[in-house]
Write a protein that holds these residues in place. Structure first.
Motif, PDB file in Angstrom:
ATOM      1  N   MET A   6       4.382   5.914   0.462  1.00 16.33           N
ATOM      2  CA  MET A   6       3.513   4.882  -0.118  1.00 16.33           C
ATOM      3  C   MET A   6       2.089   5.034   0.409  1.00 16.33           C
ATOM      4  N   GLU A   7       1.139   4.867  -0.501  1.00 14.80           N
ATOM      5  CA  GLU A   7      -0.269   4.976  -0.111  1.00 14.80           C
ATOM      6  C   GLU A   7      -1.072   3.881  -0.812  1.00 14.80           C
ATOM      7  N   CYS A   8      -2.002   3.273  -0.082  1.00 16.68           N
ATOM      8  CA  CYS A   8      -2.877   2.264  -0.685  1.00 16.68           C
ATOM      9  C   CYS A   8      -4.320   2.747  -0.609  1.00 16.68           C
ATOM     10  N   ASN A   9      -4.998   2.769  -1.751  1.00 19.50           N
ATOM     11  CA  ASN A   9      -6.407   3.165  -1.779  1.00 19.50           C
ATOM     12  C   ASN A   9      -7.244   2.023  -2.323  1.00 19.50           C
ATOM     13  N   ALA A  10      -8.186   1.556  -1.493  1.00 20.71           N
ATOM     14  CA  ALA A  10      -8.965   0.379  -1.858  1.00 20.71           C
ATOM     15  C   ALA A  10     -10.384   0.756  -2.300  1.00 20.71           C
ATOM     16  N   THR A  11     -10.868   0.039  -3.315  1.00 20.43           N
ATOM     17  CA  THR A  11     -12.245   0.184  -3.791  1.00 20.43           C
ATOM     18  C   THR A  11     -12.842  -1.214  -3.880  1.00 20.43           C
ATOM     19  N   GLU A  32      -3.212  -6.202   4.363  1.00 22.74           N
ATOM     20  CA  GLU A  32      -3.920  -7.156   5.223  1.00 22.74           C
ATOM     21  C   GLU A  32      -5.094  -6.492   5.942  1.00 22.74           C
ATOM     22  N   GLY A  33      -4.966  -5.186   6.191  1.00 23.22           N
ATOM     23  CA  GLY A  33      -6.033  -4.468   6.881  1.00 23.22           C
ATOM     24  C   GLY A  33      -7.273  -4.285   6.037  1.00 23.22           C
ATOM     25  N   VAL A  34      -7.105  -4.282   4.728  1.00 26.64           N
ATOM     26  CA  VAL A  34      -8.242  -3.966   3.863  1.00 26.64           C
ATOM     27  C   VAL A  34      -8.858  -5.222   3.224  1.00 26.64           C
ATOM     28  N   ARG A  90       8.182  -9.519  -1.452  1.00 27.07           N
ATOM     29  CA  ARG A  90       7.959 -10.467  -0.373  1.00 27.07           C
ATOM     30  C   ARG A  90       6.523 -10.323   0.162  1.00 27.07           C
ATOM     31  N   VAL A  91       6.078  -9.069   0.323  1.00 23.99           N
ATOM     32  CA  VAL A  91       4.733  -8.811   0.830  1.00 23.99           C
ATOM     33  C   VAL A  91       3.680  -9.300  -0.184  1.00 23.99           C
ATOM     34  N   VAL A  92       3.936  -9.030  -1.469  1.00 28.43           N
ATOM     35  CA  VAL A  92       2.993  -9.476  -2.506  1.00 28.43           C
ATOM     36  C   VAL A  92       2.867 -11.004  -2.475  1.00 28.43           C
ATOM     37  N   LEU A  93       3.990 -11.697  -2.300  1.00 28.37           N
ATOM     38  CA  LEU A  93       3.947 -13.161  -2.246  1.00 28.37           C
ATOM     39  C   LEU A  93       3.210 -13.651  -0.998  1.00 28.37           C
ATOM     40  N   LEU A  94       3.447 -12.999   0.135  1.00 23.50           N
ATOM     41  CA  LEU A  94       2.737 -13.362   1.368  1.00 23.50           C
ATOM     42  C   LEU A  94       1.228 -13.219   1.188  1.00 23.50           C
ATOM     43  N   VAL A  95       0.810 -12.117   0.567  1.00 26.56           N
ATOM     44  CA  VAL A  95      -0.616 -11.877   0.334  1.00 26.56           C
ATOM     45  C   VAL A  95      -1.181 -12.918  -0.645  1.00 26.56           C
TER      46      VAL A  95
END
Lengths: 110, 140
Positions: free
Chosen positions: A1-6, A33-35, A59-64
């Motif tokens: 899994m990779e997350c790329n933020a813009t 949470e880091g980004v 679960r993570v999506v709901l927490l965010v």
């Protein structure tokens, strides 16, 4: 899994690539949470390249979503595959998190 | 034509990747649509993770037996574990799908997804084991 933020102003797009399951959901949470910053007003998760997600990822999506609501920001998702969309619908997430076809639609709807 | 997979996994989370790889191989060999492989992986992950995390009081590894039989008309999944009695049909609280973001409880979705994605689900307790039989249509 990779997350790329813009980031474009107060809009944050995060593209999620690969699998989010019970074994890496905590990494997914840390990545999001880091980004995300307190100044962000709209966060769009681009799930076009998300090949698999289980309840651990939801679960993570709901927490965010909960955290963003506390800072009066919005969360939306876009570009879901048919199966990911089905998982969202079965879970009732489409009723609490706006689902859009593209990033542009998510931006225009906000 | 019948394709099948039998796998015994230990109750530790690292085993989930081995399970997913085995399912992906079966899916490729047997020509499943992508959505079917996704659902079978999801169902097995949700159920296996439940056993790994909540199935046993004491420390130590246990085994979970999984058998998948794929036929032209659909799939049967059998799962057996020696954890505490747990019937997903009656022992899992349903999530409140209409709650707002603030009120929506974290968790409780795994069994709900599993139940929604299977056309039939049967549970029995036999010889101190949970025995679960799930049926999925091929097009699901």
């Amino acid at each position: 899994m990779e997350c790329n933020a813009t980031r474009e102003g107060a809009n944050l797009f995060i593209a999620v690539d690969g699998r989010v399951d019970g074994t890496n959901a905590s990494e997914f949470q840390e990545a999001l949470e880091g980004v995300i910053e307190e100044s962000d007003r709209l966060v769009v998760l681009d799930l076009g390249a998300l090949s698999y997600v289980s309840s651990a990822g939801l679960r993570v999506v709901l927490l965010v979503a909960k955290e963003l609501q506390r800072q009066s920001a919005k969360l939306a998702v876009c570009s879901l595959s048919d199966t990911v969309k089905e998982v969202f619908t079965i879970s009732g997430f489409d009723k609490i998190i706006p689902v859009h076809g593209t990033r542009q639609e998510a931006l225009e709807a906000s | 034509m019948t394709a099948r997979l039998e796998i015994t996994m230990e109750t530790r989370e690292e085993e989930l990747q081995r399970l997913a790889s085995a399912v992906d191989r079966l899916a490729a060999d047997d020509g499943w649509p992508e959505s079917l492989a996704f659902k079978v992986n999801l169902i097995l992950e949700e159920l296996a993770l439940n056993v790994i995390r909540y199935g046993h009081d004491e420390e130590g590894l246990h085994e979970v037996d999984i058998r998948i039989v794929s036929r032209a008309d659909g799939l049967t999944i059998e799962m057996t574990d020696d954890g505490r009695p747990f019937d997903p049909l009656t022992d899992a609280a349903a999530p409140d799908l209409d709650a707002s973001v603030e009120d929506r409880r974290i968790g409780g979705l795994g069994i709900h997804l599993t139940r929604s994605m299977t056309s039939e689900m049967r549970y029995r307790r036999e010889d101190g084991k949970n025995c679960l039989t799930l049926t999925l249509a091929r097009g699901e």
